[in-house]
Design an enzyme around this catalytic site. Structure first.
Site, PDB file in Angstrom:
ATOM      1  N   LYS A 151       0.866  -1.178   0.000  1.00 14.40           N
ATOM      2  CA  LYS A 151       0.000   0.000   0.000  1.00 14.40           C
ATOM      3  C   LYS A 151       0.902   1.226   0.000  1.00 14.40           C
ATOM      4  O   LYS A 151       1.241   1.771   1.050  1.00 14.40           O
ATOM      5  CB  LYS A 151      -0.896  -0.013   1.246  1.00 14.40           C
ATOM      6  CG  LYS A 151      -2.318  -0.457   0.937  1.00 14.40           C
ATOM      7  CD  LYS A 151      -3.201  -0.416   2.148  1.00 14.40           C
ATOM      8  CE  LYS A 151      -4.167   0.736   2.128  1.00 14.40           C
ATOM      9  NZ  LYS A 151      -5.209   0.668   1.115  1.00 14.40           N
TER      10      LYS A 151
HETATM   11  N1  PMP Z   1      -7.954  -2.859  -2.934  1.00 14.99           N
HETATM   12  C1  PMP Z   1      -7.416  -1.634  -2.879  1.00 14.99           C
HETATM   13  C2  PMP Z   1      -6.736  -1.096  -4.081  1.00 14.99           C
HETATM   14  C3  PMP Z   1      -7.490  -0.883  -1.700  1.00 14.99           C
HETATM   15  O1  PMP Z   1      -6.948   0.337  -1.630  1.00 14.99           O
HETATM   16  C4  PMP Z   1      -8.173  -1.415  -0.577  1.00 14.99           C
HETATM   17  C5  PMP Z   1      -8.311  -0.603   0.689  1.00 14.99           C
HETATM   18  N2  PMP Z   1      -7.243  -0.821   1.558  1.00 14.99           N
HETATM   19  C6  PMP Z   1      -8.709  -2.710  -0.681  1.00 14.99           C
HETATM   20  C7  PMP Z   1      -8.585  -3.396  -1.874  1.00 14.99           C
HETATM   21  C8  PMP Z   1      -9.386  -3.363   0.495  1.00 14.99           C
HETATM   22  O2  PMP Z   1      -8.438  -3.733   1.469  1.00 14.99           O
HETATM   23  P1  PMP Z   1      -8.822  -3.765   3.010  1.00 14.99           P
HETATM   24  O3  PMP Z   1      -9.967  -4.672   3.152  1.00 14.99           O
HETATM   25  O4  PMP Z   1      -7.594  -4.270   3.696  1.00 14.99           O
HETATM   26  O5  PMP Z   1      -9.138  -2.368   3.405  1.00 14.99           O
END
Ligand code: PMP
Length: 300
Positions: A151
């Site tokens: 991320k």
């Molecule tokens: N895909 C992307 C590109 C994201 O930015 C997110 C948000 N973090 C998610 C999926 C979902 O991940 P999470 O459930 O860990 O928030």
């Protein structure tokens, strides 16, 4: 009580939280972040988010100047000082202050920020009527170009997709692999229900391994549903029995229209609704306690 932000070891009022314009997080998007939620006085799956945060740092060769335990303590303390029981938490670690070249060696100390606030990505009604989605023309960056499992502060690929959704007047954008397979949405993972099975794309396509995705996969298996990580196409989405997306911000959101095609009845499906209920029950049950009485309760 006003909101408090953690900036390099200090807890400051939100309005006074500032970083330098020479920070490479600002100049180059050189940094990482997480999006975490607290429910009912507990931080949901903090360890999983911290594992992903430190893995993102490892990918960027960015050394977070504190241990995971100290980061966890700083996160809990920031939420506590905000006095919130339900919160959205955003740790951001950037390369730090450098010069105007991109060489990270010029940045001596990473900047550590923890923002705590609240968030409502979609209005409440959206979860009852369902979300509308379009496929973005822009493709997902290939995992051999940039890891999307990290991320990083480079969200331009996702933001361009999101702009397409805005221009189409819908809630989210679906992003495809350069070979055309379905990957994920601009800020959420995607799931289908087909013939009683639950499908979601596999990691190797180049998707973020969402903490909510993992939680929902566990809940689906717990309910005895066949849960498959598999490659699928837009054809499978258009002809699915149900579709939903998952994310820390969005939580579990039913999708009822994709590229102008109504998905099945055009209403949130029964399996989606069951998983939404199970998710809502799960998030208030587990988590790292923020307030001392809950810490005591947990030890008892
Ligand atoms: N895909 C992307 C590109 C994201 O930015 C997110 C948000 N973090 C998610 C999926 C979902 O991940 P999470 O459930 O860990 O928030």
């Amino acid at each position: 009580m006003g909101l408090v932000t953690y900036v390099n070891g200090a807890f400051v009022p939100k309005e006074e939280a500032k970083i330098s314009v020479y920070d490479h997080g600002y100049l180059y998007g050189d940094g990482i972040f997480e999006g975490i939620r607290a429910y009912n006085g507990r931080v949901f799956r903090l360890d999983r988010h911290l594992d992903r945060l430190y893995d993102s740092a490892q990918y960027l060769m960015l050394e977070i100047p504190m241990s995971k335990d100290d980061m966890a303590a700083a996160i809990v303390e920031t939420v506590r000082r905000c006095g919130l029981r339900d919160a959205y938490i955003r740790p951001v670690i950037s390369r730090g202050v450098g010069d105007l070249g991109l060489d990270p060696r010029k940045c001596k100390t990473p900047t550590v920020v923890i923002i705590v606030d609240t968030i409502q990505l979609y209005p409440k009604e959206a979860y009852e009527r369902g979300l509308r989605v379009v496929t973005a023309a822009i493709r997902k960056v290939r995992p051999d170009a940039l890891s999307v499992q990290a991320k990083t502060l480079n969200y331009i690929n996702n933001i361009l997709a999101r702009i397409e959704a805005n221009r189409a007047g819908v809630d989210e954008a679906l992003m495809l692999h350069s070979d055309g397979y379905v990957c994920e949405c601009s800020a959420d993972n995607i799931f289908l229900v087909r013939g009683g099975e639950v499908w979601t794309p596999p990691a190797y396509l180049g998707i973020l391994l969402g903490v909510t995705r993992e939680t929902v996969m566990e809940l689906a298996r717990h309910q005895g549903l066949p849960m498959l990580e598999r490659v699928f196409t837009l054809h499978d989405v258009y002809t699915a029995d149900e579709c939903f997306l998952t994310g820390t911000g969005a939580e579990v959101g039913p999708v009822v229209e994709v590229d102008g095609r109504r998905i099945a009845s055009g209403r949130p499906g029964p399996i989606t609704q069951r998983l939404i209920t199970a998710f809502r029950e799960q998030v208030v049950r587990e988590g790292t306690p923020i307030y001392t009485e809950e810490v005591a309760e947990r030890r008892a």
